[in-house]
Design an enzyme around this catalytic site. Structure first.
Site, short mmCIF file in Angstrom:
data_model
loop_
_atom_site.label_atom_id
_atom_site.label_comp_id
_atom_site.label_asym_id
_atom_site.label_seq_id
_atom_site.Cartn_x
_atom_site.Cartn_y
_atom_site.Cartn_z
N LYS A 353 0.85 -1.18 0.00
CA LYS A 353 0.00 0.00 0.00
C LYS A 353 0.89 1.24 0.00
O LYS A 353 1.78 1.37 0.83
CB LYS A 353 -0.92 0.00 1.22
CG LYS A 353 -2.05 1.00 1.14
CD LYS A 353 -3.08 0.77 2.23
CE LYS A 353 -4.27 1.74 2.08
NZ LYS A 353 -5.31 1.53 3.09
N GLU A 441 -20.17 -4.95 9.46
CA GLU A 441 -21.11 -4.10 10.18
C GLU A 441 -22.27 -4.88 10.80
O GLU A 441 -22.69 -4.60 11.92
CB GLU A 441 -21.65 -3.00 9.26
CG GLU A 441 -20.63 -1.96 8.86
CD GLU A 441 -19.74 -2.37 7.70
OE1 GLU A 441 -18.81 -1.61 7.36
OE2 GLU A 441 -19.96 -3.47 7.14
N ARG A 469 -25.85 -1.49 6.05
CA ARG A 469 -25.63 -2.90 5.80
C ARG A 469 -26.04 -3.77 6.99
O ARG A 469 -26.06 -4.99 6.89
CB ARG A 469 -24.14 -3.12 5.49
CG ARG A 469 -23.61 -2.12 4.48
CD ARG A 469 -22.12 -2.16 4.39
NE ARG A 469 -21.69 -3.25 3.54
CZ ARG A 469 -20.43 -3.45 3.18
NH1 ARG A 469 -19.50 -2.67 3.63
NH2 ARG A 469 -20.11 -4.44 2.40
#
Length: 705
Positions: A353, A441, A469
């Site tokens: 990253k 979630e 969600r």
């Protein structure tokens, strides 16, 4: 109201300016002046709020004459141009893409580290596969900037995340190369599987390729596992690319992350297995009906020999890797070898990253979305006069730690966003009482329900758009049982540049209809602290929503106090006022400014900060309904079914039930029933009609002014 949408690509292109040439050193590229496209806000055709993006005619577009575009990238107007190059040229293409990204994102901020790390994967995919006929489905668009640059949007890229410009995420209404919406995590496998199976069912499309690209954090989400399970049980040729950079925004957590970091499989072994399988199949010893049994036996034998079980092959999904995902020639070679294989398979690629920019590699969390920075030095730009106000999430984080210090029942939960929500403060202060459950979630909410059922009081901090969600979990696992779970809903309302997939516009609507749920929204930091204290003493579910950005300045610290549910406050009292402004949440500051202007101009107006959507302040509403000729309600949320709808419903019931002859006219201001694209928060509030100017105008219209 006109729809809110970006300008067509052709018009946006006219507003671009040239920038300075880049140096050969990708870490020392001079920043270029920002280039902002002109925004055409009118919508004569009445199309969607995304607007009518023109598709790019890749065959006719000349190479870019912009000297700021690196030489190799200048020659690529589409993936077809990329595929004309020899594989040996691809490392230079990747270097040029990074140079362009650094130069562009230094001035026009976006998601930096993720896109820098995924450059080689994207180049390899467009090189090996015949896009857009072959499909690439991205999981979250943080990583997809190189994809935009290679698919005809290079000259528009500096308009990304701005009003009238490109979206910061893949968007099918923007380009044929964007195959599916990619703003929330964990959906790419399910979506791509649907496409792959649809092609199997469509004559002439049976050999079309579909690739799902998913990150190591996203694959930990429950939806990804549902997709994997379904992929293993339906005929398809889906290829899944696992982009494993060992990061989400914050550090990855959980057993799956540890598993992926240790997993390895030999390409030589996979090639040998394929050759043996093909040999036996051509000899007629193995048919399609026996393929699953052979695969399962082979996986068991492999696990026995290597003493390592592969979770993907346990699902009958062929696994390849891990390989260096930042070695573009290696990735191209592997993709070429597995491209035409039948059946579902997964290619595991390790990437870095922030690859190519040392500061981002060293601190990928900060450089996920770093804001403006100096391309030459990597120093992030600091404001000359920094804003001393606190971020809303910082107020939340500090308050939670103070409450938890005095109340050992309090625990904290977040879903992969400890820094973004400031739950990190609780994590540092009380590590054993704070839980980052990853991109899960639904699990976060049910987990909170379990904690609450066993005597704890969870504070669950999740962004508004992500909490969507977990809707069934909120209903079934918290509210039916009336459990003491406090939902701290961050990024509520218009969030700005992240656009349509991230606006938190629906929480007031989708929570309001749930029995047992109390809902409140603070206009300022002291009210947020007081609501959190109130929630900690409430023996049932409660939601507190607050926006992205900074809370209004405080003249002096105010200690929190327990608030009475369903009690508002009148902020502006004016004798003889005929209009009442009712606001909920931080947007009340816009209403307060509108009230100040109106009263200064002789239009008597009183302003109420309602604080509570549920329960609504019945006592105040009775006074308001009886006293005023006009009521203007304001909310930073969906107008359909939200705060304004609650006020209208109350007025209707009051009028009918009490046979009132005086009926005030009610004007509802909120987000219209349209999808809202990206732009700054002030721009979007103005276009949606909820800024101070719009509120003032709405009141004046009540009086014909």
């Amino acid at each position: 109201m006109e729809e809110i949408h970006p300008a067509p690509a052709g018009k946006a292109e006219e507003g671009l300016t040239t920038s300075q040439p880049s140096s050969a050193d990708a870490t020392a590229v001079a920043p270029s002046p920002a280039a902002t496209p002109t925004a055409d806000i009118a919508d004569p055709d009445g199309e969607s709020a995304f607007g009518a993006y023109s598709m790019f005619d890749e065959a006719e577009r000349p190479a870019s004459a912009d000297d700021s575009v690196p030489p190799m990238l200048r020659r690529i107007n589409s993936p077809a141009d990329l595929r004309k190059l020899p594989a040996a040229a691809l490392p230079q293409v990747c270097a040029d893409l990074r140079r362009f990204l650094i130069d562009s994102l230094a001035e026009n901020p976006g998601h930096f580290a993720s896109s820098m790390g995924a450059v080689e994967i994207i180049v390899a995919l467009h090189y090996v596969f015949n896009t857009p006929d072959d499909r690439i489905v991205f999981d979250v668009g943080h990583q997809a900037y190189a994809h935009k640059l290679l698919t005809g949007r290079r000259d528009l890229f500096k308009s990304q995340r701005t009003l009238g410009g490109l979206s910061g995420f893949p968007n099918p209404m923007e380009s044929d190369y964007d195959t599916f919406m990619a703003g929330h995590a964990s959906n790419s496998i399910s979506a791509a599987l649907g496409m792959a199976i649809a092609d199997k069912l469509t004559p002439g499309c049976e050999n079309r390729k579909t690739v799902a690209v998913i990150g190591d954090a996203s694959i930990s989400g429950g939806l990804a596992f549902e997709g994997l399970n379904n992929a293993a049980n339906n005929p398809n040729d889906l290829l899944i690319i696992l982009n494993d950079n060992e990061m989400s925004i914050d550090d990855n957590v959980g057993a799956l992350h540890r598993y992926l970091s240790e997993l390895s499989t030999s390409l030589r072994y996979n090639n040998l297995r394929k050759r043996v399988y093909d040999f036996f199949r051509t000899k007629g010893y193995i048919g399609d009906n026996g393929k699953g049994r052979i695969l399962r036996f082979n996986n068991s034998l492999k696990a026995l020999i290597s003493k390592q079980q592969n979770i993907f092959e346990g699902l009958n999904i062929r696994y390849f890797g891990p390989f260096d995902g930042n070695d573009v020639e290696k990735v191209v070679k592997v993709l070429g070898e597995i491209k035409d294989m039948k059946g579902p398979r997964i290619l595991h690629l390790h990437t870095v990253k922030g690859k190519g920019f040392p500061k981002a590699e060293q601190d990928p969390t900060t450089w996920h979305a770093p804001g403006k920075f100096c391309a030459a030095t990597g120093e992030r730009v600091k404001l000359a006069n920094p804003d001393p106000r606190q971020l809303w999430q910082e107020v939340f984080g500090e308050t939670l730690v103070k409450l938890a210090t005095d109340n050992d029942r309090i625990v904290g939960i977040t879903a992969a966003m400890p820094t973004g929500t400031s739950m990190i403060k609780m994590l540092k202060a009380f590590p054993k009482r704070t839980f980052d459950v990853g991109i899960s979630e639904g699990h976060a909410v049910t987990f909170a329900g379990g904690l609450a059922a066993a005597g704890k009081h969870p504070f669950v901090a999740i962004y508004s758009s992500f909490l969507q969600r977990a809707y069934d979990n909120i209903i079934h696992d918290v509210c039916i049982q009336n459990l003491p779970v406090t939902f701290c809903i961050d990024r509520a309302g218009l969030v700005g540049e992240d656009g349509v997939t991230h606006h938190g516009l629906f929480d007031l609507v989708y929570l309001r209809c749930i029995p047992n749920m109390m809902i409140a929204a603070p206009m300022d930091a002291p009210t947020l602290r007081s609501l959190m204290l109130t929630a900690s003493m409430h023996d049932g579910p409660m939601a507190i929503r607050y926006p992205r950005g900074k809370a209004p300045a405080e003249s002096s610290p105010v200690l929190p106090k327990v608030l009475s549910p369903g009690k508002s406050r009148c902020l502006t009292s004016v004798e003889g006022a005929k209009v009442a402004l009712l606001s909920i949440g931080e947007i009340g500051n816009e209403a307060a400014e509108a009230a100040r202007r109106l009263n200064a101009d002789g239009i008597a107006c009183e302003h109420y900060d309602m604080i509570w959507l549920k329960p609504l302040d019945e006592e105040a509403m009775q006074r308001i309904a009886a006293r005023y000729d006009f009521i203007v309600s304001v909310e930073d949320g969906a107008r359909e079914g939200g705060f304004g709808s609650a006020v209208s419903q109350w007025l209707d019931e009051w009028h009918t039930g009490h046979k009132q002859t005086h009926i005030p006219t009610h004007v509802t201001l909120g987000i219209p029933d349209k999808w809202i694209a990206q732009g700054s928060v002030p721009q979007l509030r103005a276009l949606a009609g909820i800024d101070a100017d719009s509120i003032e105008s709405a009141v004046r219209k009540c009086f014909g002014k």
